[in-house]
Each structure stands twice: as structure tokens, then as C-alpha cells.
Design an enzyme around this catalytic site. Sequence first.
Site, PDB file in Angstrom:
ATOM      1  N   GLY A  56      13.947   2.138  13.191  1.00  0.00           N
ATOM      2  CA  GLY A  56      15.096   1.253  13.039  1.00  0.00           C
ATOM      3  C   GLY A  56      16.337   2.014  13.447  1.00  0.00           C
ATOM      4  O   GLY A  56      16.264   2.942  14.247  1.00  0.00           O
TER       5      GLY A  56
ATOM      6  N   LYS B   9      18.310  -1.181  19.657  1.00  0.00           N
ATOM      7  CA  LYS B   9      19.349  -1.703  20.547  1.00  0.00           C
ATOM      8  C   LYS B   9      19.189  -1.148  21.975  1.00  0.00           C
ATOM      9  O   LYS B   9      19.234  -1.889  22.956  1.00  0.00           O
ATOM     10  CB  LYS B   9      20.716  -1.299  19.982  1.00  0.00           C
TER      11      LYS B   9
ATOM     12  N   CYS C  56      20.432   2.770  17.102  1.00  0.00           N
ATOM     13  CA  CYS C  56      20.234   3.125  18.516  1.00  0.00           C
ATOM     14  C   CYS C  56      18.924   2.652  19.115  1.00  0.00           C
ATOM     15  O   CYS C  56      18.926   1.943  20.116  1.00  0.00           O
ATOM     16  CB  CYS C  56      20.325   4.636  18.674  1.00  0.00           C
TER      17      CYS C  56
ATOM     18  N   ASP D 200      41.934   3.656  15.777  1.00  0.00           N
ATOM     19  CA  ASP D 200      41.056   2.519  15.476  1.00  0.00           C
ATOM     20  C   ASP D 200      41.930   1.287  15.265  1.00  0.00           C
ATOM     21  O   ASP D 200      43.064   1.411  14.797  1.00  0.00           O
ATOM     22  CB  ASP D 200      40.225   2.813  14.217  1.00  0.00           C
TER      23      ASP D 200
ATOM     24  N   ARG E 246      21.175  -0.657   9.458  1.00  0.00           N
ATOM     25  CA  ARG E 246      21.001  -1.434  10.686  1.00  0.00           C
ATOM     26  C   ARG E 246      19.546  -1.368  11.170  1.00  0.00           C
ATOM     27  O   ARG E 246      18.991  -0.288  11.320  1.00  0.00           O
ATOM     28  CB  ARG E 246      21.962  -0.945  11.780  1.00  0.00           C
TER      29      ARG E 246
HETATM   30  C1  UDX Z   1      18.397   8.277  17.482  1.00  0.00           C
HETATM   31  C2  UDX Z   1      18.202   9.424  18.482  1.00  0.00           C
HETATM   32  O1  UDX Z   1      17.321  10.410  17.909  1.00  0.00           O
HETATM   33  C3  UDX Z   1      19.529  10.026  18.868  1.00  0.00           C
HETATM   34  O2  UDX Z   1      19.342  11.037  19.857  1.00  0.00           O
HETATM   35  C4  UDX Z   1      20.423   8.918  19.417  1.00  0.00           C
HETATM   36  O3  UDX Z   1      21.711   9.427  19.732  1.00  0.00           O
HETATM   37  C5  UDX Z   1      20.566   7.782  18.412  1.00  0.00           C
HETATM   38  O4  UDX Z   1      19.266   7.318  18.041  1.00  0.00           O
HETATM   39  P1  UDX Z   1      18.907   8.050  14.866  1.00  0.00           P
HETATM   40  O5  UDX Z   1      18.844   6.574  15.103  1.00  0.00           O
HETATM   41  O6  UDX Z   1      20.011   8.607  14.061  1.00  0.00           O
HETATM   42  O7  UDX Z   1      18.950   8.816  16.288  1.00  0.00           O
HETATM   43  O8  UDX Z   1      17.563   8.482  14.136  1.00  0.00           O
HETATM   44  P2  UDX Z   1      16.177   9.203  14.454  1.00  0.00           P
HETATM   45  O9  UDX Z   1      16.059  10.373  13.577  1.00  0.00           O
HETATM   46  O10 UDX Z   1      15.969   9.434  15.894  1.00  0.00           O
HETATM   47  O11 UDX Z   1      15.148   8.093  13.903  1.00  0.00           O
HETATM   48  C6  UDX Z   1      15.104   6.784  14.438  1.00  0.00           C
HETATM   49  C7  UDX Z   1      14.046   5.949  13.753  1.00  0.00           C
HETATM   50  O12 UDX Z   1      12.745   6.364  14.153  1.00  0.00           O
HETATM   51  C8  UDX Z   1      14.038   6.022  12.218  1.00  0.00           C
HETATM   52  O13 UDX Z   1      13.826   4.728  11.700  1.00  0.00           O
HETATM   53  C9  UDX Z   1      12.878   6.925  11.887  1.00  0.00           C
HETATM   54  O14 UDX Z   1      12.318   6.640  10.634  1.00  0.00           O
HETATM   55  C10 UDX Z   1      11.922   6.579  13.022  1.00  0.00           C
HETATM   56  N1  UDX Z   1      10.980   7.657  13.341  1.00  0.00           N
HETATM   57  C11 UDX Z   1      11.426   8.836  13.862  1.00  0.00           C
HETATM   58  C12 UDX Z   1       9.617   7.462  13.159  1.00  0.00           C
HETATM   59  O15 UDX Z   1       9.176   6.402  12.708  1.00  0.00           O
HETATM   60  N2  UDX Z   1       8.733   8.470  13.501  1.00  0.00           N
HETATM   61  C13 UDX Z   1       9.160   9.656  14.011  1.00  0.00           C
HETATM   62  O16 UDX Z   1       8.301  10.508  14.302  1.00  0.00           O
HETATM   63  C14 UDX Z   1      10.545   9.845  14.197  1.00  0.00           C
END
Ligand code: UDX
Length: 435
Positions: free
Chosen positions: A255, A261, A258, A34, A325
Site C-alpha cells: 500500500g 499510484k 507511492c 505551502d 493511504r
Molecule cells: C516506496 C519506495 O520504497 C520508495 O523508494 C518510494 O520513494 C516511495 O514508495 P514507501 O511507500 O514509503 O516507499 O514504503 P516501502 O517500504 O517501499 O513499502 C511499500 C509497501 O510494500 C508497504 O505496504 C509494505 O508493507 C509493502 N512491502 C514491502 C511488502 O509487502 N513486502 C516487502 O517485501 C516490502
Amino acid sequence: MPEREPIAVIGTGYVGLVTAAGFAELGSEVWCIDIDEDKIAMLRRGEVPIYEPGLDEVLARHRGRLHFSTDLGEALDHARLLFVAVGTPPTPSGDADLGAVHAVVAAMPASDHHALVMKSTVPVGTGNAIKRVFREQGKDQFRYVSCPEFLKEGTALDDFLRPDRVVIGDEGDWAGDAVDELYAPLGAPIVRTDIPSAEMVKLAANAFLATKISFINEIANVCEVTGADVVEVARGIGLDDRIGPKFLQAGIGFGGSCFPKDVSALKQLAGNSGYHFQLLAAVLEVNELQKRRVVGKLQQHLGNLVGKRIALLGLAFKPDTDDMREASSLVLSARLQAEGAQVVAFDPIAEAEARKRVTGVEFARSALDCVRDADALVLVTEWREFKELEWRDVAEAMAGTLVVDGRNALDAEAIQSAGLRYEGIGRTPRVPLVA
Ligand code: UDX
């Protein structure tokens, strides 16, 4: 057992550290690089700069196999495969910022026995563009593999070690085979494909999941005006094999690092090529509106919010992470303050991160402390401790009685029997539009 291939990981954020820990767990020596000297110093001391359940233990267990350095030369000396896990944050135009990726590419020497393995999420076409750069710089022999990461924060290590699939995009050379071999012990299906398709798999997967969430959120909104309960509806449609039960939890929007974005990057990528991706434009718009709907609910019950004390339980974008984020809490807390409300918040883990991003919010030391004298409580992040709250104690501490369950995660009956008013997302039957 044959000796495992040593690897290097460039970038020690969420993806980089989990990748390093995961491969160390599988037996590889890992060189973590890094440019941030403080971060490397911390990691060398055995401290983990991010909160991810189980990560510190795995890193500690494999300290002997993990090497941390700011010197790329060390990585090149020891490893053929250089996994790139640097940030690709959104720019104001919605495109991904590839500055850090290009800096890594520029730092590579001419070599016929090294490969970049891209873990960072990049626009489709990036791999081919990088290969062009290598050709122009006389580094034609430098190999390139796209190997997108699908980990979820909070369960990242488990996702690494038990993936649904591993996607490897390459040109059928030694580097693709070597990455294939690294992942083979996991026994997951491996999708070996070309580089642009692998890049698109990542963007399309995230866009589809985000679409599922915005879809159920719109169904929830329609449930509210028609008298249906979205939790029942999600159960009913989720049992259809073609739909599936996951990612159908209605709430106050998605939110994280990932979804927001990657959805806007895919929409922007399409737009740059002259294609208007209507569906994704709507997915993002629905999500923005969803974050604000709670304000309307509070106004409906409390009237004008000026001087009202609103308690936010949870600030992180989801439970089991300190990541703030694009958290819905950022928009919600700002909107509430704009309406003149007094906002008090509690998050068991994300407070330090939240303090860097929110202003004007009072931080409480516990959930009960947070709800004390509040006119209303909003569940923003469904941390387990909030689901296990003793609702009679909450009722006693609050000044008002309104509980808005922004994640449909609380026990409505327990809340109501404690004398509180429960309001979920898409759950409260109202006067039906169609009599
Ligand atoms: C996500 C993808 O799942 C993952 O495969 C990718 O590599 C990165 O982005 P992450 O951002 O860690 O992972 O969280 P995730 O559990 O997918 O939730 C994302 C957002 O969606 C959260 O804010 C969560 O509260 C929301 N969410 C998720 C909902 O509002 N309803 C749902 O049913 C599922």
C-alpha cells in the site's frame, strides 16, 4: 567551507518536509512554501504535521535555517532553486493529477536565474511539457530539472542523507550543476541524465519493487497449495546476487502513497500511448486479491464470519508511519464487515488517520485490549510492539485461538507454544496438490 546554496521547497508534505530538513542538515537555508495557512502556522510554531521518525528533531535543530511561508515571492527572493514537492494523487482513470504541479508552474515569473526542481512523481514527458509552457509564456529562461525522490516513509531522513543514488535529469545547464553540487556532500553515485529518463527511473524503480512484492505473494499462494514455506523460498532465492533479499516479504499486499499510484500511473501512461503494460496490470490485480485472501483464511478456520469478533493489529500501510493511504487494512476491514464480522483494531500511531478513512470499526486502546474476546487476530502491520507480544497473555485474553500473521513477521513457535493456532501467508503446509 563554501556557503551552501539556499533553496526553496514548495509543498510541505512528506517529501517536501524531508527534503527541507535534509538540506537544512547539510547547511542550506531553506524557504518552505505551502498554500495551506494552517500547516504553515503549525510549522512556524515548531509543530510537525506528519509522523516521521526523527523529522521533528532535525526540523527543531535547524529552526534558524528554516523559513515557513505562504508567500512564493519570499522563496523567489532568496533562492534560485525551487524544489517542487506537491501531491500528484491518482485520478479515477489511473493518471496522475498534475493540478498542483501546474498551479506552481503558472505562478512562476519570467526569470533567467530560477529553476524548478521536480521532486513530485510525475508522468514521463511532464518536464518537457512544462518547458513548452514556459516557452509559450515567454519564460524560456526559466530552467527545469527532474530530481526524483526515492525516500521510504519511516526511514525517510536516513534515505535522504544516505541515498543509494541521486538522479538528476536536466539539459546540462547551470541548474543541473547547482543541484549536483547540493547533493555532492552525500557522496552518493549521481546519475546525470536527460529529463524524460530521470522521470522514468522513478516510475520504473517503484514498478519493479512492486512487481517483486506481487511475485513473492504469488509464490506464497502457490506455496500454500504445494506445501512449501515462502519464507524459506525467499531466503533461498534472495541469496542469489541477481535477485537480492529485499522486497521478498510475502504478505497481505503493498500500500502507501507511492506503489499503488505509481504502478497504475505507469500502466496508464503506457496505455495512453497505445501500449498495454500486461505485467503491471497483473501486479496490481495480484495485490488487490492479496488484500482479500485473509478473509478466506478466516472462513476456512471459523466458518461463517457473521458475528465473529476479528482483531486487527495495525492499520497503517506499514510500520513506523501513520500513513493510511492505500493501506491493506482499508480493504480488509471493509471486506470483514461485509461478511458480517465485528472488527476491532489497534494501531499505535495511525488511529487518528484511520478514523478519517474507516467506518464501523471499533478502536482499542492497546494490543491486548484489541484481542480481548476476539475469535481471531490478524497481524496487518508489523509494528515492533506486536512482534514482542507476550503470547500467553494474548491466548488468555482471546476467545478463540486463531492468529493470522499477515506479514509473516511473528514468532510462529512462540504462538503455537502458547496454545494458539498460527497461520502465515504462504507458510502453512496443506495437502499437496501433487501427491
Ligand atoms: C516506496 C519506495 O520504497 C520508495 O523508494 C518510494 O520513494 C516511495 O514508495 P514507501 O511507500 O514509503 O516507499 O514504503 P516501502 O517500504 O517501499 O513499502 C511499500 C509497501 O510494500 C508497504 O505496504 C509494505 O508493507 C509493502 N512491502 C514491502 C511488502 O509487502 N513486502 C516487502 O517485501 C516490502
